[in-house]
Write a protein that holds these residues in place. Structure first.
Motif, mmCIF file in Angstrom:
data_model
loop_
_atom_site.group_PDB
_atom_site.id
_atom_site.type_symbol
_atom_site.label_atom_id
_atom_site.label_comp_id
_atom_site.label_asym_id
_atom_site.label_seq_id
_atom_site.Cartn_x
_atom_site.Cartn_y
_atom_site.Cartn_z
ATOM 1 N N GLU A 39 0.762 -1.037 0.166
ATOM 2 C CA GLU A 39 0.089 -0.040 0.293
ATOM 3 C C GLU A 39 0.813 1.292 -0.379
ATOM 4 N N ASP A 40 1.903 1.170 0.709
ATOM 5 C CA ASP A 40 3.498 2.353 0.594
ATOM 6 C C ASP A 40 3.453 2.396 -0.740
ATOM 7 N N ALA A 41 3.658 1.834 -1.580
ATOM 8 C CA ALA A 41 4.221 2.374 -3.128
ATOM 9 C C ALA A 41 3.502 2.721 -3.659
ATOM 10 N N VAL A 42 1.950 2.240 -3.621
ATOM 11 C CA VAL A 42 0.851 2.826 -4.210
ATOM 12 C C VAL A 42 0.097 3.851 -3.777
ATOM 13 N N ILE A 43 0.318 4.184 -2.522
ATOM 14 C CA ILE A 43 -0.273 5.918 -1.970
ATOM 15 C C ILE A 43 1.260 6.529 -2.473
ATOM 16 N N ASN A 44 2.483 6.457 -2.797
ATOM 17 C CA ASN A 44 3.062 7.320 -3.121
ATOM 18 C C ASN A 44 3.316 7.883 -4.578
ATOM 19 N N GLU A 45 3.219 6.316 -5.523
ATOM 20 C CA GLU A 45 2.739 6.708 -6.583
ATOM 21 C C GLU A 45 1.233 7.572 -7.214
ATOM 22 N N ALA A 46 0.179 7.778 -6.111
ATOM 23 C CA ALA A 46 -1.198 8.342 -6.064
ATOM 24 C C ALA A 46 -0.054 9.760 -5.903
ATOM 25 N N LYS A 47 0.053 10.235 -4.955
ATOM 26 C CA LYS A 47 0.775 11.384 -4.482
ATOM 27 C C LYS A 47 1.300 12.244 -4.924
ATOM 28 N N LYS A 48 2.478 11.300 -6.021
ATOM 29 C CA LYS A 48 3.118 11.986 -7.319
ATOM 30 C C LYS A 48 1.866 12.230 -7.714
ATOM 31 N N GLU A 49 0.768 11.393 -8.586
ATOM 32 C CA GLU A 49 0.341 11.939 -10.107
ATOM 33 C C GLU A 49 -0.997 13.377 -9.527
ATOM 34 N N LEU A 50 -1.213 13.112 -8.125
ATOM 35 C CA LEU A 50 -1.762 14.569 -7.497
ATOM 36 C C LEU A 50 -0.814 15.760 -8.202
ATOM 37 N N SER A 51 0.287 15.336 -7.225
ATOM 38 C CA SER A 51 0.876 16.304 -6.518
ATOM 39 C C SER A 51 1.467 17.615 -8.063
ATOM 40 N N ARG A 52 0.770 16.760 -9.588
ATOM 41 C CA ARG A 52 1.151 17.294 -9.898
ATOM 42 C C ARG A 52 -0.232 18.237 -10.797
ATOM 43 N N CYS A 53 -1.367 18.722 -10.620
ATOM 44 C CA CYS A 53 -2.147 19.327 -10.239
ATOM 45 C C CYS A 53 -1.903 20.411 -10.625
ATOM 46 N N GLY A 54 -0.964 21.525 -9.833
ATOM 47 C CA GLY A 54 -1.052 22.602 -10.228
ATOM 48 C C GLY A 54 -0.216 22.610 -11.317
ATOM 49 N N ARG A 55 1.138 22.469 -11.457
ATOM 50 C CA ARG A 55 1.859 22.137 -12.679
ATOM 51 C C ARG A 55 1.012 21.803 -13.424
ATOM 52 N N LEU A 56 0.407 21.288 -13.916
ATOM 53 C CA LEU A 56 -0.891 21.080 -15.172
ATOM 54 C C LEU A 56 -1.661 21.915 -15.355
ATOM 55 N N MET A 57 -2.552 22.927 -14.001
ATOM 56 C CA MET A 57 -3.080 23.869 -14.214
ATOM 57 C C MET A 57 -2.480 24.675 -14.918
ATOM 58 N N ARG A 58 -1.265 24.722 -14.423
ATOM 59 C CA ARG A 58 -0.781 26.103 -15.064
ATOM 60 C C ARG A 58 -0.424 25.759 -16.200
ATOM 61 N N GLN A 59 0.049 24.686 -17.328
ATOM 62 C CA GLN A 59 0.600 24.276 -18.469
ATOM 63 C C GLN A 59 -0.597 24.996 -19.314
ATOM 64 N N ALA A 60 -1.819 24.339 -18.475
ATOM 65 C CA ALA A 60 -2.768 24.065 -19.804
ATOM 66 C C ALA A 60 -3.832 25.176 -19.757
ATOM 67 N N GLY A 61 -2.913 25.955 -18.808
ATOM 68 C CA GLY A 61 -4.140 27.160 -18.667
ATOM 69 C C GLY A 61 -4.829 27.656 -18.438
ATOM 70 N N LYS A 62 -5.689 26.797 -17.389
ATOM 71 C CA LYS A 62 -7.157 26.718 -17.092
ATOM 72 C C LYS A 62 -7.164 25.866 -15.967
ATOM 73 N N ARG A 63 -9.124 26.513 -15.242
ATOM 74 C CA ARG A 63 -8.811 26.783 -13.965
ATOM 75 C C ARG A 63 -9.584 25.016 -14.194
ATOM 76 N N MET A 64 -9.817 24.554 -12.709
ATOM 77 C CA MET A 64 -10.353 22.695 -13.240
ATOM 78 C C MET A 64 -11.429 23.152 -13.507
ATOM 79 N N SER A 65 -12.612 24.280 -13.405
ATOM 80 C CA SER A 65 -14.052 24.000 -13.296
ATOM 81 C C SER A 65 -13.708 24.811 -15.026
ATOM 82 N N GLU A 66 -13.002 24.540 -15.532
ATOM 83 C CA GLU A 66 -13.264 25.076 -16.957
ATOM 84 C C GLU A 66 -12.209 23.903 -18.415
ATOM 85 N N LEU A 67 -12.173 22.906 -17.201
ATOM 86 C CA LEU A 67 -12.412 21.862 -18.261
ATOM 87 C C LEU A 67 -13.480 21.528 -18.394
ATOM 88 N N LYS A 68 -13.719 20.407 -19.968
ATOM 89 C CA LYS A 68 -14.868 20.030 -20.487
ATOM 90 C C LYS A 68 -14.031 18.424 -20.861
#
Length: 140
Positions: free
Chosen positions: A3-32
């Motif tokens: 479970e620790d490996a799964v949790i670490n990978e999940a955190k790694k994916e989720l921690s990309r949200c801020g960078r991805l939002m900036r790259q996309a130039g959008k807020r989450m509410s704007e995505l379709k």
């Protein structure tokens, strides 16, 4: 199951949200949801504008995958994941715990569960599959 490996990978994916939002130039509410076009396209010759557009579209698609996985979780899990990884305020564990009104033990139990549920829903279990292929996880 590791479970620790799964949790670490999940955190790694989720921690990309801020960078991805900036790259996309959008807020989450704007995505379709993505729209797929089966029409054949003429080959294009990449330039810097097209390259930036491809990066933006890739970021949007990745954000959609993350949001979908979060939306498949129960309400407590959704709130914890949103507060920690999606909300632009970037709450800490202590702030999220206080916002949600949980005691420490209760909060970390729900956070643990939220990360595992995210991993199950993210790209139809891609985190589990990746860890199995690398030998870090037995079949689940």
């Amino acid at each position: 199951m590791n479970e620790d490996a799964v949790i670490n990978e999940a955190k790694k994916e989720l921690s990309r949200c801020g960078r991805l939002m900036r790259q996309a130039g959008k807020r989450m509410s704007e995505l379709k949801s993505p729209v797929f076009d089966a029409q054949p396209k003429a080959p294009s010759f990449a330039n810097s504008v097209e390259s930036r557009m491809v990066k933006q579209i890739d970021a949007e698609n990745e954000l959609r995958d993350i949001l979908l996985a979060i939306s498949l979780c129960d309400n407590k899990s959704k709130q914890i994941l949103f507060d920690l990884y999606v909300d632009p305020n970037e709450y800490s564990d202590l702030e999220a715990m206080d916002r949600l009104g949980y005691q420490s033990t209760q909060y970390f139990h729900y956070k643990h569960r939220a990360l595992l549920r995210f991993a199950e829903g993210y790209k139809q279990g891609a985190i589990y599959e990746q860890l199995q292929n690398s030998g870090l996880l037995a079949k689940y």
